[in-house]
Scaffold this motif. Structure first.
Motif, short mmCIF file in Angstrom:
data_model
loop_
_atom_site.label_atom_id
_atom_site.label_comp_id
_atom_site.label_asym_id
_atom_site.label_seq_id
_atom_site.Cartn_x
_atom_site.Cartn_y
_atom_site.Cartn_z
N ALA A 285 0.86 -1.19 0.00
CA ALA A 285 0.00 0.00 0.00
C ALA A 285 0.89 1.23 0.00
CB ALA A 285 -0.90 0.00 1.23
N VAL A 286 0.58 2.18 -0.88
CA VAL A 286 1.25 3.47 -0.89
C VAL A 286 0.23 4.48 -0.36
CG1 VAL A 286 2.31 5.26 -2.32
CG2 VAL A 286 2.76 2.85 -2.82
N ILE A 287 0.56 5.13 0.74
CA ILE A 287 -0.41 6.01 1.39
C ILE A 287 -0.64 7.27 0.56
CG2 ILE A 287 -0.91 7.42 3.43
CD1 ILE A 287 0.48 5.35 5.12
N LYS A 288 -1.93 7.49 0.28
CA LYS A 288 -2.34 8.67 -0.50
C LYS A 288 -2.70 9.79 0.46
CE LYS A 288 -6.50 9.66 -3.06
NZ LYS A 288 -7.67 8.97 -3.61
N TYR A 289 -2.02 10.92 0.29
CA TYR A 289 -2.39 12.13 1.03
C TYR A 289 -1.98 13.30 0.16
CZ TYR A 289 2.52 12.35 2.64
OH TYR A 289 3.89 12.42 2.70
N ASN A 290 -2.25 14.51 0.60
CA ASN A 290 -2.07 15.64 -0.31
C ASN A 290 -0.60 16.02 -0.45
OD1 ASN A 290 -1.90 16.55 2.29
ND2 ASN A 290 -2.79 18.55 1.86
N SER A 291 0.15 15.17 -1.13
CA SER A 291 1.55 15.47 -1.36
C SER A 291 1.93 15.06 -2.77
CB SER A 291 2.43 14.71 -0.36
OG SER A 291 2.48 13.36 -0.74
N GLY A 292 2.96 15.70 -3.27
CA GLY A 292 3.40 15.36 -4.62
C GLY A 292 4.29 14.13 -4.62
N ASN A 293 4.74 13.74 -5.81
CA ASN A 293 5.76 12.72 -5.99
C ASN A 293 5.29 11.29 -5.83
OD1 ASN A 293 8.52 12.39 -6.61
ND2 ASN A 293 8.80 11.57 -4.59
N VAL A 294 4.02 11.06 -5.59
CA VAL A 294 3.54 9.70 -5.34
C VAL A 294 3.64 8.85 -6.62
CG1 VAL A 294 1.50 8.37 -4.72
CG2 VAL A 294 2.08 10.40 -3.43
N GLN A 295 3.31 9.45 -7.75
CA GLN A 295 3.28 8.69 -9.00
C GLN A 295 4.65 8.13 -9.37
OE1 GLN A 295 0.04 8.35 -10.13
NE2 GLN A 295 0.99 6.67 -11.22
N SER A 296 5.71 8.91 -9.14
CA SER A 296 7.05 8.42 -9.49
C SER A 296 7.47 7.23 -8.63
CB SER A 296 8.08 9.54 -9.42
OG SER A 296 8.10 10.11 -8.14
N VAL A 297 6.97 7.18 -7.39
CA VAL A 297 7.24 6.02 -6.53
C VAL A 297 6.51 4.78 -7.08
CG1 VAL A 297 6.88 5.04 -4.21
CG2 VAL A 297 7.69 7.39 -4.47
N LEU A 298 5.28 4.97 -7.51
CA LEU A 298 4.52 3.86 -8.10
C LEU A 298 5.23 3.32 -9.35
CD1 LEU A 298 0.88 5.23 -7.75
CD2 LEU A 298 1.89 3.37 -6.42
#
Length: 198
Positions: A4-17
């Motif tokens: 699980a990758v925690i979704k919250y109001n921050s950038g950069n999540v897509q590059s981790v995925l």
């Protein structure tokens, strides 16, 4: 394996995925407490501002959930700072998983040192920790940050910029990296691989 990758109001999540995808891992981006609780591993990435991020986590009760988790947990960049006790960024009380203060870089010489700290820098004084297994002799990782976690008993690798700071932290099932492993080439890939293998 469920990640699980925690979704919250921050950038950069897509590059981790995308970085996980390159390792053959399909992760789920979610703020659903049940999905996070049921995951084998949890990643908490992010770029952004500490107080806004903490507000979002509290509104969804993700702050208390994060502190209860027992599976391997990895904070990245802002994720590392939010796992600490307190951030000087807008005087923010954070999650307190690591009893560590997050401070603002203050350059002694603005010609030599720019803030934010952006670019490649070396991880030094590596401890014997499974997260750091099989890293090269001089591992360089990619940083983008204006705030840093102080050195502590939980520091398992440090970096020097203006002064020494915690590059990677570890306490119980919680790991945290200040750099961006998803932007750190083979070293970053190895760190993510090691976390997945924990």
């Amino acid at each position: 394996m469920k990640i699980a990758v925690i979704k919250y109001n921050s950038g950069n999540v897509q590059s981790v995925l995308y970085a996980l995808e390159r390792l053959g891992v399909n992760a789920e981006l979610t703020d659903d407490p049940e999905v996070i609780r049921a995951a084998d591993k949890v990643i908490f990435p992010g770029q952004g501002e500490a107080s806004t991020a903490m507000r979002y986590l509290k509104e969804r009760k993700l702050d208390s959930l994060i502190k209860e988790l027992k599976q391997p947990f990895l904070g990245v960049c802002l994720g590392l700072q939010l796992l600490c006790e307190y951030s000087e960024e807008n005087r923010t009380e954070c999650l307190g998983v690591f009893p560590v203060q997050v401070k603002r870089f203050i350059p002694e010489n603005s010609q030599e040192f720019k803030v934010p700290h952006v670019g490649w820098n070396e991880l030094e004084n590596l401890s014997d920790n499974p997260l750091l297994k099989d890293l090269p002799a001089e591992p360089f990782v990619y940083y983008v940050h204006s705030f840093y976690a102080e050195l502590s008993d939980f520091t398992i690798a440090q970096t020097h910029y203006i002064h020494d700071f915690s590059g990677i932290l570890h306490r119980d099932n919680y790991y945290a990296i200040q750099a961006h492993p998803e932007k750190s080439g083979l070293v970053g890939e190895k760190l993510l691989e090691n976390f997945i293998s924990l």
